[in-house]
Design a protein around this motif. Sequence first.
Motif, PDB file in Angstrom:
ATOM      1  N   ARG A  17       0.870  -1.184   0.000  1.00 35.85           N
ATOM      2  CA  ARG A  17       0.000   0.000   0.000  1.00 35.85           C
ATOM      3  C   ARG A  17       0.907   1.234   0.000  1.00 35.85           C
ATOM      4  N   GLU A  56      -8.435   2.416 -13.758  1.00 38.27           N
ATOM      5  CA  GLU A  56      -8.922   1.247 -13.025  1.00 38.27           C
ATOM      6  C   GLU A  56     -10.059   0.556 -13.787  1.00 38.27           C
ATOM      7  N   ASP A  62      -1.358   0.984  -6.487  1.00 33.49           N
ATOM      8  CA  ASP A  62      -2.111   1.755  -5.497  1.00 33.49           C
ATOM      9  C   ASP A  62      -1.927   3.240  -5.784  1.00 33.49           C
ATOM     10  N   ASP A 103     -10.511  -3.248  -4.518  1.00 38.75           N
ATOM     11  CA  ASP A 103      -9.213  -2.761  -4.991  1.00 38.75           C
ATOM     12  C   ASP A 103      -8.583  -3.704  -6.013  1.00 38.75           C
ATOM     13  N   GLU A 125      -6.125  -2.749  -8.825  1.00 37.53           N
ATOM     14  CA  GLU A 125      -4.777  -2.328  -8.456  1.00 37.53           C
ATOM     15  C   GLU A 125      -3.740  -3.405  -8.740  1.00 37.53           C
ATOM     16  N   ASP A 146     -13.211   0.378   4.523  1.00 30.90           N
ATOM     17  CA  ASP A 146     -11.959   0.803   3.885  1.00 30.90           C
ATOM     18  C   ASP A 146     -11.232   1.823   4.757  1.00 30.90           C
ATOM     19  N   ILE A 167      -1.735  -4.738  -0.705  1.00 30.12           N
ATOM     20  CA  ILE A 167      -3.125  -4.466  -1.069  1.00 30.12           C
ATOM     21  C   ILE A 167      -4.012  -5.633  -0.645  1.00 30.12           C
TER      22      ILE A 167
END
Length: 258
Positions: free
Chosen positions: A94, A165, A149, A141, A144, A207, A108
């Motif tokens: 991250r 994304e 990230d 996520d 990613e 999150d 992640i």
Amino acid sequence: MRNVMMIHHRVFFCSTKPLSILASLTHPHLRLSYSAAASSPNRPIHCMASDSPLSQPLTGGDGSVSVPPPSPASSASSAIDFLSLCSRLKTTPRAGWGKRDVKNPESIADHMYRMGLMALISSDIPGVNRDKCIKMAIVHDIAEAIVGDITPSCGIPKEEKNRRESEALEHMCKLLGGGERAEEIAELWREYEANASPEAKVVKDFDKLELILQALEYEQEQGKDLEEFFESTAGKFQTDIGKAWALEIASRRRKQQH
């Protein structure tokens, strides 16, 4: 002449090891090509379907086109290709922690896993599907794996982040072979991004909760001052469970500081 269905898709990679992902794309029906320019950050890599039996539609006598269902072997191949690509989630740290010199920062996948646990142990909430929250937590996520990230400190506009994304997610769903499971992943991701349901609001709070809980743990373990993460989430919790758990984390942090 045979009719050949071709797929032409663009995928954008972040600047961190953008081409390392190519080793993961081992689907027997994909041909990858890229130019030297693709080594630059966020340059496109083109992915095209090869002339394979799976790429050829079957045409009936009435001119209609039918696509045969994937064989068990091709489904297994697509599943393993997809899972191999997702392995990058386990090895990509991250980004926010690295910029604050946190040692051995979480990946992640670490982040998404504990969010999944949050959804699993949370109390029942009227109007909220807990199982859907668990699925959304482990999907939110997933793009990613390709783009990395992207944090606010990267200086990338929100619209551009979403575009990258979205394209990455589309590529991953095609790699999985499309179909019901791929569409479920895509719908969960879009719903989360749009904050468009009670489940999305709960998972959005998870999150942030996972972020500040991890920040508290790094403060305890490494003597860091990570106040900025608590400030960035303050007042942004949307649900009762999010607010209650955030208060508990803040309470523990105050006790630690005294």
